[in-house]
Design a protein around this motif. Structure first.
Motif, PDB file in Angstrom:
ATOM      1  N   UNK A  91      -8.848  -6.552 -29.347  1.00 51.04           N
ATOM      2  CA  UNK A  91      -7.771  -5.565 -29.391  1.00 51.04           C
ATOM      3  C   UNK A  91      -8.220  -4.280 -28.697  1.00 51.04           C
ATOM      4  N   UNK A  92      -7.261  -3.416 -28.458  1.00 52.03           N
ATOM      5  CA  UNK A  92      -7.546  -2.117 -27.838  1.00 52.03           C
ATOM      6  C   UNK A  92      -8.539  -1.331 -28.693  1.00 52.03           C
ATOM      7  N   UNK A  93      -8.358  -1.400 -30.009  1.00 53.22           N
ATOM      8  CA  UNK A  93      -9.248  -0.687 -30.927  1.00 53.22           C
ATOM      9  C   UNK A  93     -10.675  -1.226 -30.829  1.00 53.22           C
ATOM     10  N   UNK A  94     -10.840  -2.545 -30.733  1.00 50.49           N
ATOM     11  CA  UNK A  94     -12.174  -3.150 -30.594  1.00 50.49           C
ATOM     12  C   UNK A  94     -12.836  -2.707 -29.291  1.00 50.49           C
ATOM     13  N   UNK A  95     -12.068  -2.669 -28.211  1.00 51.95           N
ATOM     14  CA  UNK A  95     -12.593  -2.231 -26.911  1.00 51.95           C
ATOM     15  C   UNK A  95     -13.025  -0.767 -26.982  1.00 51.95           C
ATOM     16  N   UNK A  96     -12.221   0.047 -27.652  1.00 51.61           N
ATOM     17  CA  UNK A  96     -12.531   1.467 -27.796  1.00 51.61           C
ATOM     18  C   UNK A  96     -13.820   1.671 -28.577  1.00 51.61           C
ATOM     19  N   UNK A  97     -13.979   0.949 -29.669  1.00 50.80           N
ATOM     20  CA  UNK A  97     -15.190   1.072 -30.496  1.00 50.80           C
ATOM     21  C   UNK A  97     -16.398   0.554 -29.727  1.00 50.80           C
ATOM     22  N   UNK A  98     -16.261  -0.566 -29.050  1.00 50.45           N
ATOM     23  CA  UNK A  98     -17.369  -1.122 -28.264  1.00 50.45           C
ATOM     24  C   UNK A  98     -17.798  -0.142 -27.179  1.00 50.45           C
ATOM     25  N   UNK A  99     -16.829   0.450 -26.501  1.00 55.03           N
ATOM     26  CA  UNK A  99     -17.127   1.435 -25.454  1.00 55.03           C
ATOM     27  C   UNK A  99     -17.852   2.640 -26.042  1.00 55.03           C
ATOM     28  N   UNK A 100     -17.398   3.132 -27.178  1.00 54.23           N
ATOM     29  CA  UNK A 100     -18.034   4.283 -27.821  1.00 54.23           C
ATOM     30  C   UNK A 100     -19.470   3.961 -28.216  1.00 54.23           C
ATOM     31  N   UNK A 101     -19.701   2.770 -28.742  1.00 54.53           N
ATOM     32  CA  UNK A 101     -21.045   2.367 -29.146  1.00 54.53           C
ATOM     33  C   UNK A 101     -21.960   2.252 -27.924  1.00 54.53           C
ATOM     34  N   UNK A 102     -21.450   1.674 -26.850  1.00 47.28           N
ATOM     35  CA  UNK A 102     -22.246   1.535 -25.624  1.00 47.28           C
ATOM     36  C   UNK A 102     -22.582   2.913 -25.050  1.00 47.28           C
ATOM     37  N   UNK A 103     -21.595   3.794 -24.983  1.00 51.55           N
ATOM     38  CA  UNK A 103     -21.828   5.144 -24.462  1.00 51.55           C
ATOM     39  C   UNK A 103     -22.849   5.876 -25.337  1.00 51.55           C
ATOM     40  N   UNK A 104     -22.723   5.785 -26.635  1.00 53.61           N
ATOM     41  CA  UNK A 104     -23.675   6.433 -27.543  1.00 53.61           C
ATOM     42  C   UNK A 104     -25.071   5.849 -27.356  1.00 53.61           C
ATOM     43  N   UNK A 105     -25.160   4.538 -27.226  1.00 54.49           N
ATOM     44  CA  UNK A 105     -26.465   3.891 -27.025  1.00 54.49           C
ATOM     45  C   UNK A 105     -27.118   4.317 -25.727  1.00 54.49           C
TER      46      UNK A 105
END
Length: 189
Positions: free
Chosen positions: A2-16
């Motif tokens: 979902x869009x929400x899953x993509x958003x969270x994954x992107x945020x986690x990758x950017x933070x990492x």
């Protein structure tokens, strides 16, 4: 996904990635500081030397009348007689500056007006600036060496800090003795 899953994954990758870059930068700065300390020791700058957080270093050898500087791009040993001027700069603006020559009149006036601290401040030549935050503080040297006429030693270069705050006060306590030592070199050589 979902869009929400993509958003969270992107945020986690950017933070990492951000954390990884910060760790790599910290390790590189520590390696540079360790290298500067070793270079200073190997060249006899043991009594009066400092390595600032970004990795730039400064040393004074009164016995052999020389100054050692390390920046991110160079290492150099400068004879006292080659030093023309020294200044403290905040965000590119000169805060305090001394040139070869005497500032005794200014120091005497400062001492009369404000006591011991006034003697230090009164003896300084150059312009001053007034801002509330600072993100870069340097000690700048002008020399007679045509291969290295200007040296910028970075003492602090990070996110802007308050000028009245604890970090700024500590930086000032670290930097001003070095300004005083370099100013004394100008006077004795």
């Amino acid at each position: 996904m979902s869009f929400f899953d993509i958003l969270i994954t992107t945020a986690v990758v950017v933070a990492g990635v951000t954390i990884l870059l910060m760790v790599i930068g910290a390790v590189a700065r520590k390696s540079m500081r360790d290298g500067a300390r070793e270079w200073m020791r190997a060249n006899g700058f043991t009594e009066h030397s400092i390595v600032f957080s970004p990795g730039d270093a400064l040393g004074i050898d009164y016995g052999r009348s020389r100054i050692a500087v390390q920046t991110s791009s160079q290492r150099k040993i400068i004879p006292f007689t080659d030093l023309i001027s020294v200044e403290i700069s905040e965000d590119g603006a000169t805060v305090t500056k001394s040139n070869r020559g005497s500032q005794l009149a200014g120091a005497a006036i400062g001492a009369i007006a404000f006591g011991g601290i006034g003697a230090i401040v009164g003896g300084l030549s150059g312009s001053s600036t007034s801002t509330q935050k600072v993100s870069k503080i340097t000690i700048n040297l002008m020399t007679k060496d045509t291969s290295l006429p200007f040296v910028e030693i970075v003492a602090f270069h990070e996110q802007a800090i308050d000028k009245g705050g604890f970090i700024y006060t500590q930086l000032t306590k670290d930097i001003m003795p070095w300004y005083g030592r370099l100013r004394a070199v100008l006077e004795i050589s």
